[in-house]
Design a protein around this motif. Structure first.
Motif, PDB file in Angstrom:
ATOM      1  N   LEU A  51      45.955  41.296  34.344  1.00 40.63           N
ATOM      2  CA  LEU A  51      46.379  42.572  34.912  1.00 40.63           C
ATOM      3  C   LEU A  51      47.175  43.379  33.890  1.00 40.63           C
ATOM      4  O   LEU A  51      47.075  44.603  33.837  1.00 40.63           O
ATOM      5  N   THR A  52      47.938  42.698  33.066  1.00 43.27           N
ATOM      6  CA  THR A  52      48.708  43.380  32.022  1.00 43.27           C
ATOM      7  C   THR A  52      47.780  44.031  31.008  1.00 43.27           C
ATOM      8  O   THR A  52      47.998  45.181  30.590  1.00 43.27           O
ATOM      9  N   GLU A 110      48.888  41.090  42.406  1.00 40.27           N
ATOM     10  CA  GLU A 110      49.346  39.739  42.056  1.00 40.27           C
ATOM     11  C   GLU A 110      49.109  38.770  43.212  1.00 40.27           C
ATOM     12  O   GLU A 110      49.084  39.157  44.386  1.00 40.27           O
ATOM     13  N   ASP A 111      48.902  37.528  42.882  1.00 41.74           N
ATOM     14  CA  ASP A 111      48.647  36.497  43.901  1.00 41.74           C
ATOM     15  C   ASP A 111      49.821  36.389  44.872  1.00 41.74           C
ATOM     16  O   ASP A 111      50.983  36.595  44.507  1.00 41.74           O
ATOM     17  N   GLY A 122      48.948  27.866  50.528  1.00 44.86           N
ATOM     18  CA  GLY A 122      47.859  28.834  50.538  1.00 44.86           C
ATOM     19  C   GLY A 122      48.098  29.902  49.485  1.00 44.86           C
ATOM     20  O   GLY A 122      49.213  30.367  49.302  1.00 44.86           O
ATOM     21  N   ILE A 123      47.040  30.276  48.769  1.00 46.48           N
ATOM     22  CA  ILE A 123      47.126  31.318  47.749  1.00 46.48           C
ATOM     23  C   ILE A 123      46.126  32.418  48.099  1.00 46.48           C
ATOM     24  O   ILE A 123      44.958  32.143  48.372  1.00 46.48           O
ATOM     25  N   ILE A 124      46.604  33.653  48.112  1.00 45.21           N
ATOM     26  CA  ILE A 124      45.728  34.801  48.344  1.00 45.21           C
ATOM     27  C   ILE A 124      45.514  35.498  47.014  1.00 45.21           C
ATOM     28  O   ILE A 124      46.459  35.927  46.363  1.00 45.21           O
ATOM     29  N   MET A 154      41.320  48.953  37.297  1.00 46.12           N
ATOM     30  CA  MET A 154      42.526  48.123  37.350  1.00 46.12           C
ATOM     31  C   MET A 154      42.273  46.861  38.168  1.00 46.12           C
ATOM     32  O   MET A 154      42.777  45.782  37.840  1.00 46.12           O
ATOM     33  N   ALA A 155      41.484  46.976  39.211  1.00 49.83           N
ATOM     34  CA  ALA A 155      41.159  45.809  40.044  1.00 49.83           C
ATOM     35  C   ALA A 155      40.228  44.839  39.338  1.00 49.83           C
ATOM     36  O   ALA A 155      40.040  43.709  39.814  1.00 49.83           O
TER      37      ALA A 155
END
Length: 465
Positions: A51-52, A110-111, A122-124, A154-155
């Motif tokens: 993302l950076t 961010e997650d 759980g991780i989204i 960006m996504a």
């Protein structure tokens, strides 16, 4: 006027001079298919960037836009008649969108971690989905493309752009700017195709989402096509936004703001002020000030900074608008100023005010996409809100009242639109959602909302043994 369509392609035409700017040739079906596949391959690499890393490129795009803003503003004026000062404002807004997305995108994407009810973690994850296809209109040649492209880049997605034919040069200019700023080649691809080819693009296996800005009729066609192949859409469609002048409004402020809201971008704005619903007790005072302001709008050469109103983008659009005015008059509307087709070169139309506007007239029921204002009298504040919501559209609107608290309450609880402006006219803000309801479409852009429209909200669960 020179014919816009030529064998196998089309011409772009300067709406102020009616002179040909450039000729373009449509891509063949094979060329379009190959371009989409290249975009997909570029996406496969881009989605692995952090993302950076993505944010740095997005920020650089905004900086590059500002470096070349004078060049871009002149191009937009040449292609669609936007007055030059509005072109500069548009580029600045787009640079702001890039900066906001670069700074806030990582936070939005961010997650997230959540504890599971029966133990475990759980991780989204907001994972990119692939290539997103944008079908965009001509009225904001930079902004319409930037607002969906930047969010999706960006996504982590790839982006295809089918720009309106008359601003093809602007689409290609954006591609040049993006790649100069460091965006990988082919990740942002401009498709020079016709409507039939566009339907094929929606069906392409590499295309995972479709977004369109345009008319409600175009939205229905694109939505049905995308739904037939189970692809998500975001639609930002037209509107006939109502601006309410309540009984306690500052009339001088309301009249001045409403004039600007109606003529901004030559009146060719989806979220522009179009219907002016004025409470009876202040109607005559507002009408006098508003008509005076509209009469004073300086129409002329869009390349000059002092010009307030340039030409409409195309001859057919001017003809449609004038037909809507004439049909409204035939059904009882009254012209207070303007309303006549000017002679001479260019697709100019005067700032126009219609009064005695009622249901059954295009000025009440339809979107007038040009510098024509519909003036409607309401009995009281409650009646004004009823009239505002008496529309199949619901993109934006405005309320003028000295009681800001009351106006905000009306906007929150009663105004059936996606955006409401209090004692002001506005277009878009990078940190606020943009979009509508009813026939104005669905989905949101800006404010962190658009960045999540085309992502895979993925659930990853690690259960305790």
């Amino acid at each position: 006027m020179k014919n816009r369509t030529i064998m196998g392609g089309f011409r772009t035409i300067n709406p102020a001079t009616e002179k040909v700017i450039k000729e373009y040739t449509y891509m063949t079906d094979d060329e379009a298919s190959e371009a989409i596949e290249k975009c997909h391959k570029a996406f496969i690499k881009w989605k692995t960037k952090s993302l950076t890393q993505r944010g740095k490129v997005i920020k650089a795009i905004g900086e590059k836009l500002m470096e070349r803003r004078e060049e871009f503003a002149k191009l937009m004026t040449q292609e669609m008649g936007k007055v030059i000062k509005h072109g500069f404002q548009e580029v600045k807004l787009c640079a702001g969108l890039c900066e906001y997305t670069a700074e806030q995108g990582a936070k939005e994407l961010e997650d997230e971690e959540r504890e599971l009810p029966e133990g475990g973690k759980g991780i989204i994850t907001y994972a990119p989905i692939g290539v997103v296809y944008g079908i965009q209109p001509w009225n904001f040649p930079c902004y319409q493309a930037i607002r969906y492209a930047i969010a999706n880049l960006m996504a982590g997605n790839g982006v295809l752009l089918k720009h309106a034919e008359n601003c093809t040069g602007s689409g290609l200019f954006l591609k040049e700017v993006f790649e100069e700023a460091g965006l990988p080649k082919d990740l942002f691809t401009v498709l020079i195709i016709d409507h039939e080819q566009s339907n094929t693009v929606i069906e392409n296996e590499f295309v995972r989402g479709v977004t369109l800005t345009g008319s409600a009729e175009a939205g229905k066609v694109v939505a049905q096509k995308a739904a037939s192949v189970l692809k998500k859409t975001v639609l930002e469609l037209g509107s006939n936004d109502a601006y309410l002048v309540l009984d306690d409004a500052d009339i001088a402020l309301a009249a001045e703001t409403c004039v600007q809201g109606r003529i901004y971008n030559n009146g060719e704005t989806c979220v522009a002020a179009k219907r002016f619903v004025v409470v009876e007790s202040v109607y005559d005072k507002f009408k006098k000030a508003f008509v005076k302001g509209m009469k004073g709008v300086e129409t002329g050469d869009p390349t000059k900074r002092e010009t307030g109103l340039g030409p409409m983008a195309r001859e057919d659009l001017r003809e449609k608008l004038h037909n809507q005015v004439e049909k409204s008059v035939e059904n009882g509307a009254e012209i207070l100023t303007g309303g006549k087709l000017p002679k001479g070169k260019g697709f100019f139309y005067p700032a126009t005010v219609l009064a005695n506007v009622k249901p059954g007239q295009p000025a009440y029921d339809e979107e007038l996409f040009g510098p024509v204002a519909s003036l409607i009298k309401a009995k009281d504040n409650t009646d004004a809100m009823r009239i505002a919501n008496d529309s199949r559209f619901g993109l934006g609107g405005g309320i003028f009242s000295k009681n800001e608290k009351k106006a905000i309450e009306l906007a929150q609880q009663h105004f059936d639109t996606g955006m409401v402006f209090i004692n002001s006219f506005g277009l878009a803000q990078p940190n606020m959602p943009f979009g509508g309801v009813k026939d104005s479409g669905y989905g949101r852009e800006h404010g962190g909302f658009g960045i999540k429209e085309f992502v895979n909200v993925k659930a990853v669960m690690s259960l305790n043994s």
